[in-house]
Design an enzyme around this catalytic site. Sequence first.
Site, short mmCIF file in Angstrom:
data_model
loop_
_atom_site.label_atom_id
_atom_site.label_comp_id
_atom_site.label_asym_id
_atom_site.label_seq_id
_atom_site.Cartn_x
_atom_site.Cartn_y
_atom_site.Cartn_z
N ASP A 14 -3.35 12.82 0.19
CA ASP A 14 -3.91 11.77 1.05
C ASP A 14 -4.16 12.24 2.48
O ASP A 14 -5.23 12.04 3.04
CB ASP A 14 -3.00 10.54 1.07
CG ASP A 14 -3.07 9.76 -0.24
OD1 ASP A 14 -3.98 10.03 -1.04
OD2 ASP A 14 -2.20 8.90 -0.45
N ARG A 95 10.71 7.62 10.26
CA ARG A 95 9.44 7.23 10.86
C ARG A 95 9.49 7.22 12.38
O ARG A 95 8.57 7.72 13.03
CB ARG A 95 8.93 5.90 10.30
CG ARG A 95 8.58 5.93 8.80
CD ARG A 95 7.81 7.17 8.40
NE ARG A 95 7.37 7.20 7.00
CZ ARG A 95 7.97 7.92 6.03
NH1 ARG A 95 9.05 8.65 6.28
NH2 ARG A 95 7.49 7.92 4.80
N ASP A 124 6.33 1.52 5.99
CA ASP A 124 6.13 2.67 6.88
C ASP A 124 4.97 2.46 7.85
O ASP A 124 5.04 2.86 9.00
CB ASP A 124 5.91 3.94 6.05
CG ASP A 124 7.17 4.36 5.30
OD1 ASP A 124 8.27 4.09 5.83
OD2 ASP A 124 7.06 4.93 4.20
N SER A 175 6.27 7.96 -6.46
CA SER A 175 5.99 8.14 -5.05
C SER A 175 7.31 8.49 -4.36
O SER A 175 8.27 7.74 -4.43
CB SER A 175 5.40 6.85 -4.47
OG SER A 175 5.46 6.90 -3.07
#
Length: 400
Positions: A14, A95, A124, A175
């Site tokens: 991605d 994050r 996120d 994932s």
Amino acid sequence: MTDRVVLAYSGGLDTSVAIGWIGAETGADVVALAIDVGQGGEDLNAIRERALQCGAVESVVVDAREEFAHSFVGPAIKANALYMDRYPLVSSLSRPIIVKHLVDAARAHGASAIAHGCTGKGNDQVRFEVGVGALAPDLTVMAPVRDSGMTRDKAIAFAEEREIPIDVSRRSPYSIDQNLWGRTAECGILEDPWVAPPEDVFVYTSDPTVARPGDEVTISFTDGLPVALDGRGLALVDLIAELNTRAGAQGVGRIDLIEDRLVGIKSREIYECPAAITLLVAHRDLEDLTVERDLARFKRGVDQRWGELVYDGLWFSPLKLALDAFVDNASSNVSGDVRVRLSAGRADVVGRRGDASLYSHALATYDAGDQFDQADAKGFINLWGLPTKVWAARQQRLSR
Ligand code: ARG
């Protein structure tokens, strides 16, 4: 000068496609930023090179492992941080450190925007965008996967057309997000909450049901932070890594959680956090030994709120900062040794000691040496129960 965008780059499909995609959509130059928070796996230099091959004008990699351990995991240990009492905030903690480095890179490279590869369904995206807003309200945010139609199929087509060097076939059926503090897995078969997680989900932990000799570790803390294993002083980052191996070998730290996401979805998440669970169990036990009763009771509520704020993307918020000050203050004297038995997927405290202990054998003992004056108990109970007794008498009187 052409506009610049700093992209949070993972090296995966991605974000690799996003480099060219952002360029094609906006005409901006992309600066790729990859951060090592102890996720292991691919060499960061290979990731750096790939970003350049994908068309980034600059590609920056930052080894942030020490900083992650010290400035993000450390506070979480002090706050006993477990979202919904079970999830040690693996991704929620990484994050904000990524955001901090994105903003630094935006300043260093004269960028006006920051980009991330999150979808619109997770937490996120919130953590990235609220974090950027808090540190750099002047920067704009781009989310190509969420906002500009960059679906998975289109990404693969884009990658093939531009010969973007990504091996799509190597992708996991789940994932995954992972770092020093643990590993998260979602998607695929895990989306059926009735299905037990297959063994191939797990990487940080061995199967806890396999019989093997157990392990025992002594963890030393100073002011709420772990500083040594079995008497060996270690930097926090190394201590966590070693404990991941030892507790992971005993199957400690597997978590299967139906989780309340900030965006309102209930999702099924599988975590493996061997070091995190071991350290949090030990830390909480040491608090029980060293923190005065009222402070300890109050701190439980602060801890819970702290974890929710961090989960909800509010790491850089005034309430979280103020709670940090409380937690730091309450953590002074959370010092001593905790003995933890690691076996069959469990981390159980079997002993604790320290100069800062509030445990008084002379007060607690039922044997010789008792210094607790039991005669004091009678008057204490009379006064302690007085308001309830007065209330009960009134109730009795009125109900006649
Ligand atoms: N549900 C967890 C959290 O919100 C894990 C998220 C993992 N992120 C990911 N992009 N796979 O903290």
